[in-house]
Design an enzyme around this catalytic site. Structure first.
Site, PDB file in Angstrom:
ATOM      1  CB  CYS A 150     -91.826   2.564 -22.872  1.00 38.51           C
ATOM      2  SG  CYS A 150     -90.133   2.617 -22.066  1.00 38.51           S
ATOM      3  CB  CYS A 163     -88.627   5.974 -18.602  1.00 38.51           C
ATOM      4  SG  CYS A 163     -88.645   4.626 -19.822  1.00 38.51           S
ATOM      5  CB  CYS A 210     -89.395   5.748 -23.647  1.00 34.61           C
ATOM      6  SG  CYS A 210     -90.499   6.557 -22.651  1.00 34.61           S
ATOM      7  CB  CYS A 222     -92.280   3.770 -18.436  1.00 38.16           C
ATOM      8  SG  CYS A 222     -92.449   4.660 -19.972  1.00 38.16           S
ATOM      9  CG  HIS A 268     -83.795  15.879 -40.352  1.00 38.36           C
ATOM     10  ND1 HIS A 268     -84.517  16.234 -41.653  1.00 38.36           N
ATOM     11  CD2 HIS A 268     -83.300  17.073 -39.863  1.00 38.36           C
ATOM     12  CE1 HIS A 268     -84.092  17.601 -41.619  1.00 38.36           C
ATOM     13  NE2 HIS A 268     -83.496  17.991 -40.731  1.00 38.36           N
ATOM     14  CG  ASN A 320     -83.278  11.586 -47.598  1.00 36.09           C
ATOM     15  OD1 ASN A 320     -83.990  12.698 -47.350  1.00 36.09           O
ATOM     16  ND2 ASN A 320     -82.577  11.240 -48.487  1.00 36.09           N
ATOM     17  CB  ILE A 321     -85.307   8.935 -41.417  1.00 38.07           C
ATOM     18  CG1 ILE A 321     -86.784   8.919 -42.082  1.00 38.07           C
ATOM     19  CG2 ILE A 321     -85.225  10.276 -40.808  1.00 38.07           C
ATOM     20  CD1 ILE A 321     -87.853   9.153 -41.189  1.00 38.07           C
ATOM     21  CG  ASP A 322     -84.191   6.754 -47.092  1.00 38.92           C
ATOM     22  OD1 ASP A 322     -84.695   7.585 -47.947  1.00 38.92           O
ATOM     23  OD2 ASP A 322     -83.087   6.621 -47.228  1.00 38.92           O
ATOM     24  CB  SER A 377     -87.213  21.828 -50.919  1.00 43.12           C
ATOM     25  OG  SER A 377     -87.619  21.527 -49.835  1.00 43.12           O
TER      26      SER A 377
HETATM   27  N1  APR Z   1     -84.336  13.816 -58.728  1.00 41.68           N
HETATM   28  C1  APR Z   1     -84.027  15.082 -58.223  1.00 41.68           C
HETATM   29  N2  APR Z   1     -84.493  15.891 -57.509  1.00 41.68           N
HETATM   30  C2  APR Z   1     -86.026  15.408 -57.110  1.00 41.68           C
HETATM   31  C3  APR Z   1     -86.293  14.098 -57.585  1.00 41.68           C
HETATM   32  C4  APR Z   1     -85.658  13.412 -58.272  1.00 41.68           C
HETATM   33  N3  APR Z   1     -86.194  12.317 -58.761  1.00 41.68           N
HETATM   34  N4  APR Z   1     -87.863  14.042 -56.793  1.00 41.68           N
HETATM   35  C5  APR Z   1     -88.010  15.200 -56.067  1.00 41.68           C
HETATM   36  N5  APR Z   1     -87.082  15.873 -56.427  1.00 41.68           N
HETATM   37  C6  APR Z   1     -86.718  17.246 -55.386  1.00 41.68           C
HETATM   38  C7  APR Z   1     -87.976  17.864 -55.475  1.00 41.68           C
HETATM   39  O1  APR Z   1     -88.281  18.706 -56.627  1.00 41.68           O
HETATM   40  C8  APR Z   1     -87.868  18.773 -54.421  1.00 41.68           C
HETATM   41  O2  APR Z   1     -86.923  20.405 -54.772  1.00 41.68           O
HETATM   42  O3  APR Z   1     -86.283  16.825 -54.344  1.00 41.68           O
HETATM   43  C9  APR Z   1     -86.655  17.977 -53.352  1.00 41.68           C
HETATM   44  C10 APR Z   1     -87.425  17.330 -52.213  1.00 41.68           C
HETATM   45  O4  APR Z   1     -87.524  18.535 -51.259  1.00 41.68           O
HETATM   46  P1  APR Z   1     -88.566  18.257 -49.978  1.00 41.68           P
HETATM   47  O5  APR Z   1     -89.710  17.326 -50.375  1.00 41.68           O
HETATM   48  O6  APR Z   1     -88.778  19.504 -49.270  1.00 41.68           O
HETATM   49  O7  APR Z   1     -87.538  17.152 -49.100  1.00 41.68           O
HETATM   50  P2  APR Z   1     -86.509  17.713 -48.100  1.00 41.68           P
HETATM   51  O8  APR Z   1     -85.614  18.698 -48.839  1.00 41.68           O
HETATM   52  O9  APR Z   1     -85.555  16.500 -47.780  1.00 41.68           O
HETATM   53  O10 APR Z   1     -87.221  18.137 -46.999  1.00 41.68           O
HETATM   54  C11 APR Z   1     -86.350  18.480 -45.772  1.00 41.68           C
HETATM   55  O11 APR Z   1     -88.385  18.599 -44.491  1.00 41.68           O
HETATM   56  O12 APR Z   1     -90.144  18.033 -43.726  1.00 41.68           O
HETATM   57  C12 APR Z   1     -88.984  17.935 -43.199  1.00 41.68           C
HETATM   58  O13 APR Z   1     -87.635  16.245 -42.187  1.00 41.68           O
HETATM   59  C13 APR Z   1     -88.343  16.549 -43.206  1.00 41.68           C
HETATM   60  O14 APR Z   1     -86.171  15.807 -44.131  1.00 41.68           O
HETATM   61  C14 APR Z   1     -87.289  16.742 -44.361  1.00 41.68           C
HETATM   62  C15 APR Z   1     -86.739  17.973 -44.405  1.00 41.68           C
END
Ligand code: APR
Length: 248
Positions: A150, A132, A129, A153, A121, A104-106, A192
């Protein structure tokens, strides 16, 4: 196995672990109001990742990609850590969780209090940039609706997050692989597990005889293969329940 016995089995593994690590994905932030990518209503339902999240698309049409980025910024701006993030911070504070690898990037793990966080990630708090190579922190997320340029540049800058087609930051990759080689237990939370090479981390741990505990809303690419304990449910609920059993 019913959820209570799975929680107790996972708690036993964690209490007996010497080197627990975690790998998290977008699912851990859904209860903070940030949609994930691949569930129904996820970001990739609205924006095709092959178009919007590939580095080649950014080079060709940065303005278009910034449309999606502005939406992501809007979604994450008011997000706060939820009980799942706080539970992982508690595990680090109690010196049980040795490191946390996040896709995650949050920045919610850091806001929750985790200090040993590997941002697999990248992170959205710095801009870079592509012409440059100037880098700078994101002072505020209010760009006035225009993609940031940037100062050196004039090119449109990119958040230092890993787009498809880009390399994982080498230090993050190396450190994550080293951690997975040292772990005797890994918590896989809210992912996932389909995006490589992040998805290889649980396999590396497993190859080194680590126990794999998976906590997710639904079964994933690893549930039926390398997962030792699968705890199905919302991690904002199941992670605090797990800690109650660990510290009972
Ligand atoms: N509690 C537990 N699991 C959850 C919840 C929740 N409240 N809500 C969603 N999920 C599960 C979903 O069922 C899914 O299996 O979290 C998983 C999220 O999967 P993705 O949306 O594929 O996210 P992620 O696995 O982080 O994706 C990986 O893919 O697109 C790129 O850079 C992006 O970092 C990301 C990477």
């Amino acid at each position: 196995m019913d959820i209570t016995s799975s929680l107790h089995k996972a708690a036993e593994i964690i209490k007996n672990s010497q080197y627990l690590i975690a790998l998290t994905g977008a699912g851990i932030s859904v209860e903070s109001g940030i949609p994930d990518f691949r569930s129904a209503g996820g970001l990739w339902e609205k924006y095709d990742p092959a178009v919007y999240a590939h580095i080649d698309s950014f080079r060709q049409n940065p303005e278009m990609i910034w449309e999606m980025l502005f939406e992501m910024i809007e979604l994450t701006k008011n997000a706060r850590p939820n009980p799942a993030h706080l539970a992982l911070a508690e595990l680090e504070k109690k010196n049980i969780l040795k490191a946390l690898i996040t896709q995650n990037i949050d920045n919610l793990h850091q806001e929750a209090g985790n200090t040993n966080v590997i941002e697999f990630h990248g992170n959205a708090h710095r801009l870079e940039c592509l012409v440059c190579h100037h880098e700078m922190p994101v002072e505020s997320t209010d760009f006035g609706g225009k993609p940031p340029k940037c100062p050196r540049c004039g090119q449109i800058m990119k958040p230092q997050v890993v787009f498809f087609g880009e390399m994982i930051p080498p230090d993050a990759l190396m450190e994550s692989q080293m951690l997975a080689n040292s772990a005797d237990a890994i918590l896989v939370v809210g992912t996932s597990a389909v995006v490589y090479p992040a998805s290889s981390i649980p396999y590396i741990a497993k190859q080194n005889r680590a126990k794999v505990i998976e906590m997710n809303l639904e079964q994933t690419a690893i549930t039926g293969s390398i997962t030792d304990v699968f705890i199905q449910g919302k991690v904002g609920e199941t992670l605090p329940e797990l800690l109650e059993i660990i510290f009972a």
